[in-house]
Design an enzyme around this catalytic site. Sequence first.
Site, short mmCIF file in Angstrom:
data_model
loop_
_atom_site.label_atom_id
_atom_site.label_comp_id
_atom_site.label_asym_id
_atom_site.label_seq_id
_atom_site.Cartn_x
_atom_site.Cartn_y
_atom_site.Cartn_z
N VAL A 126 -2.43 10.71 2.17
CA VAL A 126 -2.97 9.94 2.88
C VAL A 126 -2.92 8.27 2.63
O VAL A 126 -2.55 7.69 1.38
CB VAL A 126 -4.93 10.38 2.27
CG1 VAL A 126 -5.50 9.40 3.02
CG2 VAL A 126 -5.01 11.45 2.31
N THR A 154 0.53 -0.96 0.21
CA THR A 154 -0.27 0.10 -0.24
C THR A 154 1.28 1.37 0.13
O THR A 154 2.46 1.18 -0.13
CB THR A 154 -0.86 0.21 1.11
OG1 THR A 154 -0.48 -0.05 2.66
CG2 THR A 154 -1.95 -1.45 1.21
N GLY A 155 0.39 2.51 -0.47
CA GLY A 155 0.75 3.69 0.46
C GLY A 155 2.71 3.97 -0.85
O GLY A 155 2.30 2.89 -2.69
N TYR A 158 4.27 15.86 15.01
CA TYR A 158 5.14 14.77 13.76
C TYR A 158 6.68 15.09 14.53
O TYR A 158 7.73 13.54 14.98
CB TYR A 158 4.99 14.96 12.83
CG TYR A 158 5.42 13.70 11.87
CD1 TYR A 158 4.20 13.00 11.56
CD2 TYR A 158 6.51 13.87 11.68
CE1 TYR A 158 4.98 11.76 10.83
CE2 TYR A 158 7.00 13.14 10.58
CZ TYR A 158 5.98 11.65 10.40
OH TYR A 158 6.44 10.88 9.76
P1 NAD Z 1 0.91 2.86 4.31
O1 NAD Z 1 0.17 2.43 5.72
O2 NAD Z 1 0.30 2.45 3.24
O3 NAD Z 1 2.21 1.48 3.99
C1 NAD Z 1 2.60 0.45 5.46
C2 NAD Z 1 3.77 -0.51 4.23
O4 NAD Z 1 3.97 -1.74 5.20
C3 NAD Z 1 2.43 -1.42 3.92
O5 NAD Z 1 2.28 -2.60 2.80
C4 NAD Z 1 1.94 -2.84 5.52
O6 NAD Z 1 1.23 -3.95 4.76
C5 NAD Z 1 3.65 -2.48 5.31
N1 NAD Z 1 3.92 -3.09 6.79
C6 NAD Z 1 3.54 -2.76 8.30
N2 NAD Z 1 3.68 -3.71 9.31
C7 NAD Z 1 4.22 -4.73 8.49
C8 NAD Z 1 5.22 -5.80 9.38
N3 NAD Z 1 5.28 -6.13 10.47
N4 NAD Z 1 6.21 -6.43 8.48
C9 NAD Z 1 5.78 -6.25 7.14
N5 NAD Z 1 5.14 -4.99 6.37
C10 NAD Z 1 4.91 -4.68 7.22
O7 NAD Z 1 1.88 3.95 4.86
P2 NAD Z 1 2.99 5.25 3.35
O8 NAD Z 1 2.53 6.39 4.44
O9 NAD Z 1 2.70 4.86 2.36
O10 NAD Z 1 3.88 4.78 4.73
C11 NAD Z 1 5.38 3.86 4.14
C12 NAD Z 1 6.26 5.08 5.14
O11 NAD Z 1 6.48 6.36 4.61
C13 NAD Z 1 6.74 5.67 6.15
O12 NAD Z 1 7.84 5.35 6.17
C14 NAD Z 1 5.83 6.75 6.29
O13 NAD Z 1 6.42 7.47 7.02
C15 NAD Z 1 6.48 7.30 5.20
N6 NAD Z 1 6.20 8.56 5.22
C16 NAD Z 1 4.95 8.45 4.81
C17 NAD Z 1 4.19 10.02 4.48
C18 NAD Z 1 2.86 9.87 4.27
O14 NAD Z 1 2.37 10.89 4.65
N7 NAD Z 1 2.09 9.10 4.47
C19 NAD Z 1 4.93 11.13 3.99
C20 NAD Z 1 6.07 10.70 3.98
C21 NAD Z 1 6.44 9.33 4.13
#
Ligand code: NAD
Length: 403
Positions: A285, A62-63, A246
């Site tokens: 999001v 995801t994401g 944050y």
């Molecule tokens: P998300 O929740 O969409 O994705 C997280 C992923 O991690 C998923 O694939 C989930 O299955 C996996 N995951 C979680 N726990 C796990 C585990 N124990 N074992 C295996 N897989 C696991 O999140 P996101 O927002 O895409 O975040 C990803 C990274 O990007 C994070 O480090 C976040 O801090 C960073 N980030 C996010 C944003 C934002 O606004 N969304 C902005 C900048 C950076």
Amino acid sequence: MIITKKVLRNVSLTAHPKGCRRYVEDQIAWVEEHAKQSDNPHYPSTTGLHMPKRVLVLGGSTGYGLSSRIVAAFGHNSDTINVSFEREPSENKTATPGWYNTMAFENLAKRKGLKAFSVFGDAFSNQTKEAVARKIEQELGQIDLVIYSLASPLRNDPVTGQAYKSVLKPIGDAFTALSVDLESDIVKQATIEPATEEQVAETVKVMGGEDWSLWIDFLLQRNLLAHEAMTVAYSYIGPKITYPVYREGTIGKAKEHLENSAEELTNKLKAINGQAYVSVNKALVTRASAVIPVVPLYMALLYQVMKEKGLHEHCTQQIYRLFTTMLFSGNAVPTDNDGRVRVDDWEMRSDIQAEVERRWALQQEGKSLVQGDLGGVWEEYEQIHGFGFGDIDYSKDIDPRIV
Ligand code: NAD
């Protein structure tokens, strides 16, 4: 079963298989269109770029992780392995969106002749690392790019077995600020109590760089990283308004640790002429970001301002720009003074931030959100769970096990 959306405190409990497939297909279509030919310098064609061919994405369902996988595979025909934590579907229970996304992605990638595999399990565990090593040995030989995109509420230490929880809290003082629920557009006051020292340390254990380093150490020891391999972890900084919860809060401490790990990892990777980077991405999001207090309100204002200026991007556009214009453009990778790659550059532009701040000051407790795009934030939130696509009939009885 008839699959309806169920959201509790900004956490979606259900996902729609057909909608998740549509979400993945839409991102793939956007990437393929630009990769082939593009006049847009921000999203150039990938023709002639030296992008990695064998990619491991930790958190690729995801994401930002899913987008990284899509950009690699459909932007440059790369073979990919995803590691993610999923709930599988049953006759009367939906799977996680990550499971549906992964099934959809892998079907389409295989149809294109690409190798695409997943290891579903706890990325923090030694068993998962071993399973991934076997997959790499059997299928890809070595890896050229490791993306670290995990967002997790807990981690079990693989050596001691101790469980650590990550929390999203300020450090020192309680933080009171305006906030908004995704489902109602009423602005309200939210107070978040400060973390204990233990909670700070635990959050760093979960979301800091320790596990990223363990992965890279492990892959290096097994000789599974190719010459000049790169690894990239994702981070966030954001505006001053969200600093207390944050960047200066528990998660910020973890991100600082993650960012410091990049330098250590680059030193280790010198043996193979490799490099470790942290990329600071835009607030978007995702399942992870929607639950951070104050952040949905910030995102609603940010989305509106960035859309008005024609600068709004989704995860896939962010990652496409990161890969094609920053990491693999053929020029030196641009970094800030702390060595971080900044694809949050548009979000952090002073004109964007000044306008978000102006609009933040207009919000009043108990009133509807004004001059923001909560509808757009909510729409994206629905879509990442497979809901809200106009041409999908959500009243239809479907089997949740079939994507
Ligand atoms: P998300 O929740 O969409 O994705 C997280 C992923 O991690 C998923 O694939 C989930 O299955 C996996 N995951 C979680 N726990 C796990 C585990 N124990 N074992 C295996 N897989 C696991 O999140 P996101 O927002 O895409 O975040 C990803 C990274 O990007 C994070 O480090 C976040 O801090 C960073 N980030 C996010 C944003 C934002 O606004 N969304 C902005 C900048 C950076």
